[in-house]
Design a protein around this motif. Structure first.
Motif, short mmCIF file in Angstrom:
data_model
loop_
_atom_site.label_atom_id
_atom_site.label_comp_id
_atom_site.label_asym_id
_atom_site.label_seq_id
_atom_site.Cartn_x
_atom_site.Cartn_y
_atom_site.Cartn_z
N PHE A 88 0.87 -1.17 0.00
CA PHE A 88 0.00 0.00 0.00
C PHE A 88 0.91 1.22 0.00
CE2 PHE A 88 -1.86 3.48 2.49
CZ PHE A 88 -2.94 3.79 1.68
N THR A 89 0.72 2.11 -0.97
CA THR A 89 1.47 3.36 -1.04
C THR A 89 0.50 4.49 -0.76
OG1 THR A 89 2.92 2.39 -2.71
CG2 THR A 89 2.98 4.79 -2.46
N ALA A 90 0.76 5.25 0.30
CA ALA A 90 -0.16 6.31 0.71
C ALA A 90 -0.25 7.40 -0.36
CB ALA A 90 0.29 6.91 2.04
N PRO A 91 -1.43 7.60 -0.95
CA PRO A 91 -1.60 8.66 -1.95
C PRO A 91 -1.48 10.05 -1.33
CG PRO A 91 -3.42 7.09 -2.05
CD PRO A 91 -2.63 6.79 -0.82
N VAL A 92 -1.89 10.16 -0.06
CA VAL A 92 -1.78 11.42 0.69
C VAL A 92 -1.30 11.09 2.09
CG1 VAL A 92 -3.62 12.60 -0.59
CG2 VAL A 92 -4.18 11.40 1.50
N GLY A 93 -0.63 12.04 2.70
CA GLY A 93 -0.19 11.85 4.07
C GLY A 93 -1.34 12.00 5.04
N GLY A 94 -1.24 11.34 6.18
CA GLY A 94 -2.27 11.47 7.20
C GLY A 94 -2.23 10.35 8.20
N LEU A 95 -3.27 10.30 9.00
CA LEU A 95 -3.43 9.28 10.02
C LEU A 95 -4.24 8.13 9.40
CD1 LEU A 95 -2.67 8.94 13.00
CD2 LEU A 95 -4.92 9.84 13.57
N TYR A 96 -3.67 6.93 9.39
CA TYR A 96 -4.29 5.77 8.78
C TYR A 96 -4.54 4.70 9.82
CZ TYR A 96 -3.24 7.33 4.00
OH TYR A 96 -3.19 8.02 2.81
N GLN A 97 -5.57 3.89 9.59
CA GLN A 97 -5.82 2.70 10.40
C GLN A 97 -5.68 1.49 9.48
OE1 GLN A 97 -9.56 2.41 12.46
NE2 GLN A 97 -9.05 0.42 13.30
N PHE A 98 -4.93 0.49 9.94
CA PHE A 98 -4.71 -0.74 9.18
C PHE A 98 -5.13 -1.93 10.03
CE2 PHE A 98 -1.51 2.29 7.72
CZ PHE A 98 -1.73 2.27 6.36
N SER A 99 -5.61 -2.98 9.37
CA SER A 99 -5.93 -4.21 10.08
C SER A 99 -5.55 -5.41 9.23
CB SER A 99 -7.40 -4.26 10.47
OG SER A 99 -8.22 -4.28 9.33
N ALA A 139 -3.43 -1.47 13.69
CA ALA A 139 -2.56 -0.37 14.12
C ALA A 139 -3.06 0.93 13.49
CB ALA A 139 -1.12 -0.62 13.71
N ILE A 140 -2.80 2.00 14.18
CA ILE A 140 -3.02 3.34 13.66
C ILE A 140 -1.65 3.98 13.53
CG2 ILE A 140 -4.02 5.61 14.13
CD1 ILE A 140 -6.24 4.15 15.67
N ALA A 141 -1.40 4.58 12.37
CA ALA A 141 -0.07 5.15 12.13
C ALA A 141 -0.18 6.42 11.30
CB ALA A 141 0.81 4.14 11.40
N ARG A 142 0.74 7.34 11.56
CA ARG A 142 0.87 8.52 10.72
C ARG A 142 1.76 8.13 9.56
NH1 ARG A 142 -1.26 13.04 10.52
NH2 ARG A 142 -1.92 12.95 12.66
N VAL A 143 1.22 8.25 8.35
CA VAL A 143 1.92 7.84 7.14
C VAL A 143 2.07 9.05 6.23
CG1 VAL A 143 1.92 6.24 5.19
CG2 VAL A 143 0.87 5.55 7.36
N LYS A 144 3.28 9.26 5.75
CA LYS A 144 3.53 10.37 4.83
C LYS A 144 3.16 9.96 3.41
CE LYS A 144 7.41 12.03 7.59
NZ LYS A 144 8.88 12.07 7.68
N SER A 145 2.84 10.94 2.60
CA SER A 145 2.52 10.67 1.20
C SER A 145 3.69 9.93 0.54
CB SER A 145 2.25 11.99 0.47
OG SER A 145 1.99 11.76 -0.89
N GLY A 146 3.38 8.84 -0.14
CA GLY A 146 4.41 8.06 -0.82
C GLY A 146 5.02 6.95 0.03
N GLU A 147 4.79 6.95 1.34
CA GLU A 147 5.33 5.87 2.17
C GLU A 147 4.54 4.58 1.94
OE1 GLU A 147 7.58 7.68 6.01
OE2 GLU A 147 5.40 7.50 6.23
N LYS A 148 5.20 3.45 2.19
CA LYS A 148 4.62 2.15 1.91
C LYS A 148 4.34 1.36 3.19
CE LYS A 148 6.87 1.85 -2.60
NZ LYS A 148 5.95 2.77 -3.13
N SER A 173 -6.44 -4.60 5.30
CA SER A 173 -7.22 -3.41 4.96
C SER A 173 -6.66 -2.17 5.64
CB SER A 173 -8.70 -3.61 5.34
OG SER A 173 -8.82 -3.84 6.73
N GLY A 174 -7.02 -1.05 5.08
CA GLY A 174 -6.58 0.21 5.65
C GLY A 174 -7.42 1.36 5.13
N MET A 175 -7.40 2.44 5.89
CA MET A 175 -8.15 3.62 5.45
C MET A 175 -7.55 4.88 6.09
SD MET A 175 -11.72 3.43 7.45
CE MET A 175 -11.87 3.97 9.12
N LEU A 176 -7.72 5.97 5.36
CA LEU A 176 -7.31 7.27 5.85
C LEU A 176 -8.33 7.73 6.88
CD1 LEU A 176 -5.50 9.84 5.62
CD2 LEU A 176 -7.04 10.59 3.80
#
Length: 179
Positions: A88-99, A139-148, A173-176
């Protein structure tokens, strides 16, 4: 009378100059506020980023650090998840939740990690001591745009194997949540 007329013209010129300065300042301030509102509006508009992938073709976890590729996607809003690489490559930076949800064969193990840019941010161990047990972690993580972000095997061996069927899906799964 001429003296008065000159005085009136001088005052009129001063008023015109003052009026022009005031108009210029107000116009400049209004343009700055318009730009500020446009930027705030952009921040308030949250893009729709979410994915839910399943189906793992290679269920045997015989290589440590092997990326687990979920080859089918039920949803991929924002097209951040790649079913061919498992990344998964974050299209935009932000706070994401993954499971992550996994199941194992009876008598088998699965050591799984959720990885952000090479660092495990959540992990799980599942042992098949009953009827194809399943487990989940998030997990919930802050992901920068472009990070994998991806899922990997954190321990390998001949007794490391996932299980899936129509009743037990292996998913990632994951979501912004907020940008």
């Amino acid at each position: 009378m001429l003296k008065r007329s000159d005085e009136i013209e001088r005052r009129e010129g001063s008023f015109k100059k003052l009026f022009e300065q005031t108009r210029t300042n107000l116009t400049s301030d209004m343009e700055a506020k318009r730009e500020e509102l446009t930027q705030l509006q952009g921040k308030l508009e949250r893009p729709s980023i979410a994915f839910h992938a399943h189906h793992v073709a290679d269920l045997v976890l015989d290589t440590t650090d092997e990326i687990i590729i979920f080859s089918k996607s039920l949803i991929n809003e924002g097209t951040g998840y790649d079913t061919s690489t498992g990344l998964f490559t974050a299209p935009v930076g932000g706070l994401y939740q993954f499971s992550v949800h996994t199941c194992v064969y009876i008598g088998e193990y699965a050591f799984i990690g959720l990885v952000l840019e090479g660092k495990v941010i959540a992990a799980d161990m599942n042992y098949g001591n009953a009827q194809y047990p399943c487990s989940a972690f998030a997990a919930i993580a802050r992901v920068k745009s472009g990070e994998k972000v991806w899922v990997k095997s954190t321990s390998s061996g001949s007794n490391r194997q996932l299980f899936q069927n129509s009743e037990r899906m292996i998913t990632f799964s994951g979501m912004l949540v907020n940008n």
